[in-house]
Design an enzyme around this catalytic site. Structure first.
Site, mmCIF file in Angstrom:
data_model
loop_
_atom_site.group_PDB
_atom_site.id
_atom_site.type_symbol
_atom_site.label_atom_id
_atom_site.label_comp_id
_atom_site.label_asym_id
_atom_site.label_seq_id
_atom_site.Cartn_x
_atom_site.Cartn_y
_atom_site.Cartn_z
ATOM 1 C CG ASP A 223 39.997 41.738 39.990
ATOM 2 O OD1 ASP A 223 38.761 41.760 39.927
ATOM 3 O OD2 ASP A 223 40.625 40.797 40.510
ATOM 4 C CE1 TYR A 373 37.822 37.150 44.811
ATOM 5 C CE2 TYR A 373 39.289 35.773 43.494
ATOM 6 C CZ TYR A 373 38.401 36.830 43.599
ATOM 7 O OH TYR A 373 38.094 37.577 42.487
ATOM 8 C CG HIS A 429 35.885 44.473 37.326
ATOM 9 N ND1 HIS A 429 36.217 45.129 38.492
ATOM 10 C CD2 HIS A 429 36.572 43.302 37.350
ATOM 11 C CE1 HIS A 429 37.050 44.386 39.203
ATOM 12 N NE2 HIS A 429 37.284 43.265 38.524
#
Length: 456
Positions: A223, A373, A429
């Site tokens: 990630d 982000y 993930h």
């Protein structure tokens, strides 16, 4: 004939020049100050302080009060997790959280490893530092920094740490593990100024490792940790001995990637594509677009206006749990969208899932974690690190249910010294949390090769 040879030499020389030039490219950065106000004139306090996760009656009473005030809302019939977190199952999770989940017990579990804090560039950095209990005579522990992502935390590695630090197999390497919280996540202080991106985190983590006395070390991540540790390798390629990843989306599409997408389905051997590569890369275009829309709405919100939605999540524990745990369902397997319970307890326990949620809740970090982000994706493909290859020895664990499949060819576009590429039997993930044994085995394999203990 002479002309052809001359042309070949010129082209070959140009390619060699470009390759050598890219090898000499190193990511550059300048020190920052992320504390409130101006930098302190007296310099930075480099003290390392012990830290323990704590809780209180007041903290739990506030949590329970907020849970009790939640207003339920029914899901559509037969919707499972296709509209998001299923409300009927959410009520079961919330009931368990309110009446059975033992946060004090989980706090004790969190504190089983030593926690510390130290101030770097004006903010407190939280990390675990786990030393092996036993190191074979004549050897030394291998330093390894492991970096989490969103919506995970340092807790993702709790199943993996003992597999790396306990020497149950005398033929294995033993590791000394450092697990920091990215600034703005968990118990690391959030930056007080705009602009804190993955390169800033990478620079801070280099400073952390050097403060702990390490001159060279390995890294592991998935990630956001993938980008942070990649930047660490780009900033100081001689410091990072090896980079192990389980997530590596293409940072900048290249010619070979474009050609492989156009021709790879019909000429797979030309690009080294396996049957699994074909299966993951070449569904119909409609399916690719729909899947992207289904799983990336959160990204657009967090890359543009994270503070707005973050305020709601910061006030509502049930809203926070739904937002975070939905990712632990669909990012573990897309097929879990079609299950009433989202498949959450097929790979995880509710205690582990809620412990991760509680790290976000008790630290109040959901807003600052989502800002990461905006700081990173706002740069797009123009970020300097997107253009710089990595020449640090790299290992890649390719898990079948990862959000984005990256075949060997695409990984090598960025990571030019790819030492291992391992197709994994299972996992998605959150691979370190889902399949710690598989991850530990691949980290061992990769590190042994780089250390010269076994041949490639």
């Amino acid at each position: 004939m002479f002309t052809e040879v001359l042309l070949a030499l010129v082209i070959g020389g140009l390619i060699y020049f470009l390759v050598q030039r890219s090898k000499n490219q190193v990511l550059t950065t300048e020190d920052g100050w992320w504390g409130s106000g101006a930098p302190r004139d007296a310099g930075e306090d480099d003290t390392i302080r012990s830290f323990r996760v704590t809780t209180s009656d007041q903290e739990l009473e506030d949590l329970y009060r907020r849970i009790d005030l939640t207003r339920p809302f029914p899901s559509l019939e037969d919707s499972q997790f296709n509209y998001g977190f299923n409300s009927q199952y959410l009520q079961k999770v919330v009931s368990y959280w309110r009446n059975e989940f033992d946060w004090r017990k989980q706090v004790d579990k969190l504190n089983q490893y030593p926690h510390f804090k130290t101030k770097i560039e004006g903010i407190d950095i939280h990390y675990l530092h786990v030393k092996p209990k036993k190191v074979p005579e004549g050897t030394s522990a291998v330093p390894l920094i492991m970096v989490h992502g969103w919506p995970g935390s340092f807790y993702e590695f709790y199943g993996l740490i003992p597999l790396l630090t306990d020497l149950s197999n005398p033929h294995n390497l033993v590791f000394e593990v450092v697990c920091p919280s990215i600034p703005g996540y968990g118990f690391s202080e959030a930056p007080h100024k705009k602009g804190f991106d993955s390169v800033c985190a990478a620079r801070i983590f280099h400073k952390l490792m050097k403060r702990l006395g390490f001159q060279q070390y390995y890294t592991h991540a998935g990630d956001w940790g993938w980008l942070v540790t990649t930047n660490m390798a780009q900033l100081e390629p001689k410091t990072v001995k090896g980079l192990h990843l389980n997530f590596a989306p293409p940072s900048k599409p290249g010619l070979s990637m474009a050609l492989s997408m156009m021709l790879g389905r019909h000429f797979p051997k030309l690009f080294g594509f396996t049957d699994f590569d074909i299966q993951r890369l070449f569904p119909c275009m409609e399916k690719l677009v729909v899947e992207s829309i289904k799983e990336t709405g959160y990204m657009h919100i967090q890359a543009t206006k994270p503070d707005t939605v973050g305020r709601g999540l910061n006030d509502s524990p049930v809203g926070l749990a739904a937002y975070i745990l939905e990712k632990f369902s669909t990012w573990t397997s897309h097929d879990f969208r079609n299950l009433d319970d989202g498949g959450l307890t097929r790979k995880f326990s509710l205690d582990d899932l809620l412990t991760n949620v509680m790290i976000y809740w008790t630290s109040g970090c959901i807003i600052s974690s989502m800002r990461f982000y905006k700081e990173n994706l706002g740069q797009g493909l123009d970020a300097p690190h997107a253009k710089i290859p990595v020449y640090v020895p790299t290992g890649f664990a390719c898990f079948p249910n990862e959000l984005m499949h990256t075949p060997r060819l695409w990984v090598k576009q960025k990571y030019r010294k790819l030492v291992t590429f391992t197709p994994m039997d299972r996992g998605g993930h959150f691979a370190a949390m889902e399949e710690p044994q598989l991850m530990a085995e691949d980290i061992q394999k990769f590190t042994k090769i780089v250390e010269g203990k076994v041949k490639e």
